[in-house]
Design a protein around this motif. Structure first.
Motif, mmCIF file in Angstrom:
data_model
loop_
_atom_site.group_PDB
_atom_site.id
_atom_site.type_symbol
_atom_site.label_atom_id
_atom_site.label_comp_id
_atom_site.label_asym_id
_atom_site.label_seq_id
_atom_site.Cartn_x
_atom_site.Cartn_y
_atom_site.Cartn_z
ATOM 1 N N SER A 40 -5.631 0.129 -3.209
ATOM 2 C CA SER A 40 -6.748 -0.810 -3.153
ATOM 3 C C SER A 40 -6.603 -1.840 -4.271
ATOM 4 C CB SER A 40 -8.091 -0.082 -3.254
ATOM 5 O OG SER A 40 -8.233 0.529 -4.525
ATOM 6 N N TYR A 41 -7.325 -2.928 -4.129
ATOM 7 C CA TYR A 41 -7.247 -4.004 -5.109
ATOM 8 C C TYR A 41 -7.586 -3.488 -6.507
ATOM 9 C CZ TYR A 41 -8.355 -8.214 -7.716
ATOM 10 O OH TYR A 41 -8.395 -9.178 -8.680
ATOM 11 N N ASP A 42 -6.713 -3.781 -7.460
ATOM 12 C CA ASP A 42 -6.953 -3.505 -8.876
ATOM 13 C C ASP A 42 -7.031 -2.010 -9.215
ATOM 14 O OD1 ASP A 42 -6.914 -5.182 -11.033
ATOM 15 O OD2 ASP A 42 -9.093 -5.297 -11.221
ATOM 16 N N LEU A 78 0.854 -1.187 0.000
ATOM 17 C CA LEU A 78 0.000 0.000 0.000
ATOM 18 C C LEU A 78 0.885 1.230 0.000
ATOM 19 C CD1 LEU A 78 -2.706 -1.019 2.620
ATOM 20 C CD2 LEU A 78 -2.847 -1.115 0.134
ATOM 21 N N THR A 79 0.448 2.242 -0.711
ATOM 22 C CA THR A 79 1.231 3.476 -0.746
ATOM 23 C C THR A 79 0.646 4.463 0.249
ATOM 24 O OG1 THR A 79 -0.137 4.482 -2.452
ATOM 25 C CG2 THR A 79 1.722 3.147 -3.199
ATOM 26 N N ALA A 136 -7.165 2.742 -13.145
ATOM 27 C CA ALA A 136 -6.495 3.947 -13.645
ATOM 28 C C ALA A 136 -6.206 3.811 -15.134
ATOM 29 C CB ALA A 136 -5.198 4.188 -12.869
ATOM 30 N N ALA A 137 -5.677 2.643 -15.538
ATOM 31 C CA ALA A 137 -5.357 2.427 -16.950
ATOM 32 C C ALA A 137 -6.624 2.475 -17.803
ATOM 33 C CB ALA A 137 -4.636 1.095 -17.128
ATOM 34 N N LYS A 138 -7.701 1.891 -17.314
ATOM 35 C CA LYS A 138 -8.966 1.912 -18.062
ATOM 36 C C LYS A 138 -9.429 3.359 -18.270
ATOM 37 C CE LYS A 138 -13.626 0.123 -18.071
ATOM 38 N NZ LYS A 138 -14.795 0.496 -17.349
ATOM 39 N N TRP A 139 -9.383 4.155 -17.210
ATOM 40 C CA TRP A 139 -9.797 5.554 -17.307
ATOM 41 C C TRP A 139 -8.889 6.321 -18.269
ATOM 42 C CZ3 TRP A 139 -7.293 10.057 -15.312
ATOM 43 C CH2 TRP A 139 -8.053 11.224 -15.401
#
Length: 128
Positions: free
Chosen positions: A22-24, A3-4, A29-32
């Motif tokens: 968080s998971y995935d 976790l960051t 982010a890449a999808k957006w």
């Protein structure tokens, strides 16, 4: 995945992107980000594998879109009457361009926030 400490709690964090750590979240982010670039770029394997590169390209893309919208806004009053458009349409178009500039500026800030989080996540995985 570690976790960051990055906290996206700001008006600039896009609601379509999960909270860093968080998971995935990186996939969201890449999808957006893929939605912000022309389809041909969104399908390049190098950009799919490296969301930080995708974020960089999205930032450049949106910067250019801001310039286009500003040019359209700045030239509308002088150029649109020559197209034979009624004044009401010209005024509506000017408001549209102004709103688009503001929206694009918000998207650019969102991309910067996601980029920072992706960089921090990448650095954390690399152990830096």
């Amino acid at each position: 995945m570690a976790l960051t400490t990055y906290s996206p709690i700001s008006a600039d964090w896009p609601c379509q992107v999960k909270t860093p750590g968080s998971y995935d979240w990186e996939r969201s982010a890449a999808k957006w980000l893929r939605e912000l670039v022309p389809a041909r770029y969104a399908s390049y394997p190098i950009l799919i594998r490296h969301p930080v590169l995708l974020a960089r390209h999205a930032q450049i893309q949106v910067q250019h879109e801001v310039r286009v919208a500003r040019t359209a806004l700045q030239t509308a009053r002088a150029e649109l009457p020559a197209l034979g458009l009624p004044e009401s349409v010209i005024e509506h178009t000017i408001r549209l361009y102004a709103a688009e500039v503001m929206q694009l500026q918000h998207i650019a800030r969102s991309i910067r926030a996601v980029s920072r989080a992706l960089l921090e996540s990448s650095a954390a995985r690399a152990g830096h």
